[in-house]
Design an enzyme around this catalytic site. Structure first.
Site, PDB file in Angstrom:
ATOM      1  N   GLY A  25       0.824  -1.206   0.000  1.00  0.00           N
ATOM      2  CA  GLY A  25       0.000   0.000   0.000  1.00  0.00           C
ATOM      3  C   GLY A  25       0.856   1.253   0.000  1.00  0.00           C
ATOM      4  CB  THR A  26       3.975   2.094   1.818  1.00  0.00           C
ATOM      5  OG1 THR A  26       3.375   1.820   3.089  1.00  0.00           O
ATOM      6  CG2 THR A  26       4.929   3.269   1.943  1.00  0.00           C
ATOM      7  CD  GLN A  80      -7.080  -0.362   7.873  1.00  0.00           C
ATOM      8  OE1 GLN A  80      -7.901  -1.275   8.025  1.00  0.00           O
ATOM      9  NE2 GLN A  80      -5.831  -0.475   8.266  1.00  0.00           N
ATOM     10  N   GLY A  91      -2.527  -5.923   0.141  1.00  0.00           N
ATOM     11  CA  GLY A  91      -2.939  -7.317   0.310  1.00  0.00           C
ATOM     12  C   GLY A  91      -3.098  -7.750   1.752  1.00  0.00           C
ATOM     13  CG  HIS A  92      -0.300  -6.568   5.053  1.00  0.00           C
ATOM     14  ND1 HIS A  92      -0.344  -6.216   6.377  1.00  0.00           N
ATOM     15  CD2 HIS A  92       0.203  -5.501   4.404  1.00  0.00           C
ATOM     16  CE1 HIS A  92       0.131  -4.980   6.524  1.00  0.00           C
ATOM     17  NE2 HIS A  92       0.463  -4.531   5.333  1.00  0.00           N
ATOM     18  CB  THR A 100      10.374 -10.138 -11.973  1.00  0.00           C
ATOM     19  OG1 THR A 100      11.292  -9.969 -13.041  1.00  0.00           O
ATOM     20  CG2 THR A 100       9.657 -11.468 -12.104  1.00  0.00           C
ATOM     21  CB  CYS A 105       3.325   2.518  10.704  1.00  0.00           C
ATOM     22  SG  CYS A 105       2.333   1.411   9.717  1.00  0.00           S
TER      23      CYS A 105
HETATM   24  C1  LIG Z   1      -1.523  -0.566   6.419  1.00  0.00           C
HETATM   25  C2  LIG Z   1      -1.876   0.735   5.768  1.00  0.00           C
HETATM   26  C3  LIG Z   1      -1.081   1.272   4.741  1.00  0.00           C
HETATM   27  C4  LIG Z   1       0.216   0.651   4.316  1.00  0.00           C
HETATM   28  O1  LIG Z   1       0.086  -0.548   3.624  1.00  0.00           O
HETATM   29  P1  LIG Z   1       1.408  -1.484   3.501  1.00  0.00           P
HETATM   30  O2  LIG Z   1       1.012  -2.513   2.520  1.00  0.00           O
HETATM   31  O3  LIG Z   1       1.668  -2.015   4.876  1.00  0.00           O
HETATM   32  O4  LIG Z   1       2.500  -0.606   2.996  1.00  0.00           O
HETATM   33  C5  LIG Z   1      -1.481   2.443   4.170  1.00  0.00           C
HETATM   34  N1  LIG Z   1      -2.609   3.070   4.547  1.00  0.00           N
HETATM   35  C6  LIG Z   1      -3.412   2.584   5.507  1.00  0.00           C
HETATM   36  C7  LIG Z   1      -4.653   3.317   5.865  1.00  0.00           C
HETATM   37  C8  LIG Z   1      -3.062   1.405   6.152  1.00  0.00           C
HETATM   38  O5  LIG Z   1      -3.845   0.949   7.131  1.00  0.00           O
END
Ligand SMILES: *Cc1c(COP(=O)(O)O)cnc(C)c1O
Length: 385
Positions: free
Chosen positions: A73-74, A180, A201-202, A238, A326
């Site tokens: 996500g980052t 979220q 994904g996680h 890749t 974080c």
């Molecule tokens: C967890 C989170 C991210 C970051 O996602 P990652 O895949 O861990 O880099 C970004 N924004 C929000 C709102 C999150 O909860």
């Protein structure tokens, strides 16, 4: 694995669904071809990526071509921001909020330090932005408005449809961090004037290390990670094939369980929240309780340090968090709760509990026993000091 702990920190990360693991396994073993290779052993791996892309698009309500796989996500958020500010030298201004995840916050802070003009929108005590202020902050020089869909700490949801409409009305690019939201609530990007959307994904029962940036097909785009022509030339490197395949499966499962999130998971959260409010004197919910994710509650406990609570709850095997994963370890009060106007004491005395479809009523019962005990214990120590 024996379940000797209670996991109520699903906004930090989620359990990988066993069906996701099963879907991934062949790509961690015999199906190791490079998806960019021309022979069948590679092409078949590529077609698994394309199936995953279709599954993600189905959950998002968009076209498969609009789905770009990233590492997290980052990275998705960094990509959207960098693309927007590199498009036009005369448009360098960024509008965002004070309650974003560090992916947006730190990126924009870094740009601001190098002279990039950034407008930081505040929130009220409910955690909501002022839409008139948002509209007025957009100028002829604005490159991008980036506003998260749901807050990871409080679960408070911004009216993204309305915000996207305002930004589109001014002809400016709009990005939303929807990490979220995806998997918890239905979305239909076809009906939403959003240029970029990030997901991870996680956070939806897929593995760590894979994310998506949705890039609207009419939006001009420059890649952030440059290299090979993967992802239609939009993200070099890749692909994380197993992760992508897992994310595709997780999206398919999310589409099936989204009604469950709004009912069963919400009921677990509400049972826990109402239980705490009923039996812990001085407990309060942080933020808008109406416009909120179904799985999240952020609770303030008067006269309690959340760091002490976390230690006690950890000893009992209960996983929850103070602020976001974080920022823990920094012992800084949550920037989200501070932005909502709460003082340091309330910000430092708050805990977040976040549920998923893997939680049960037994988890709620356990937490309803452990949390009040821990609050009482910390209060006794504070009173004796
Ligand atoms: C967890 C989170 C991210 C970051 O996602 P990652 O895949 O861990 O880099 C970004 N924004 C929000 C709102 C999150 O909860």
């Amino acid at each position: 694995m024996s379940k000797d702990f209670t996991y109520l920190d699903n906004n930090a990360t989620t359990r990988i669904d066993p069906a996701v693991v099963a879907e991934m396994m062949p790509f961690l073993t015999e199906r190791y071809g490079n998806p960019s290779s021309g022979y069948r052993f590679g092409r078949e791996v590529n077609s698994a990526i394309e199936t995953a892309r279709e599954r993600v698009a189905a959950l998002l309500g968009c076209e498969p071509e609009e789905v770009v796989f990233t590492s997290c996500g980052t990275e998705s958020t960094n990509t959207a921001i960098q693309s927007a500010i590199q498009m036009d030298r005369d448009r360098q201004h960024i509008v965002t909020t004070r309650v974003e995840h560090s992916a947006t916050l730190k990126t924009c802070e870094g740009l601001a330090r190098r002279g990039q003009p950034v407008t930081w929108l505040g929130v009220n005590s409910e955690g909501q932005v002022d839409l008139a202020e948002l509209g007025n902050s957009i100028t002829d020089e604005t490159a991008l408005v980036s506003v998260m869909w749901a807050n990871n700490e409080t679960g408070v949801m911004f009216p993204i449809g309305e915000i996207a409409g305002i930004v589109r009305g001014k002809g400016v690019v709009f990005h939303t961090d929807a990490v979220q939201v995806i998997g918890k609530l239905p979305v239909a990007l076809r009906d939403l004037p959003v240029n970029f959307l990030s997901l991870s994904g996680h956070k939806l029962h897929a593995p760590k290390g894979v994310g998506v940036l949705y890039v609207n097909r009419r939006t001009k785009f420059l890649p952030f990670v440059t290299g090979g022509g993967q992802e239609g030339g939009r993200r070099g490197g890749t692909q994380n094939v197993a992760g992508i395949v897992g994310l595709g499966k997780a999206c398919e499962l999310a589409a099936e369980s989204i009604a469950h999130e709004a009912t069963v998971v919400r009921a677990l959260r509400d049972e826990f929240e109402n239980g705490i409010l009923a039996c812990v004197p001085g407990a309060q919910v942080n933020g808008d309780r109406v416009h909120r994710l179904p799985n999240t509650t952020s609770l303030a406990f008067a006269g309690v340090e959340s760091e002490a609570m976390l230690i006690l709850l950890d000893q009992e095997g209960l996983c929850c968090s103070a602020g976001s994963a974080c920022t823990t370890g920094q012992h800084e009060p949550s920037h989200v709760l501070r932005a909502m106007g709460f003082d340091d004491t309330r910000a430092r005395g708050s805990l977040r509990f976040s549920f998923s479809r893997f939680n049960t009523r037994e988890d709620v019962a356990r937490a309803l026993q452990l949390v009040p005990q821990a609050v009482e214990k910390v209060r006794r120590v504070v009173a004796a000091a």
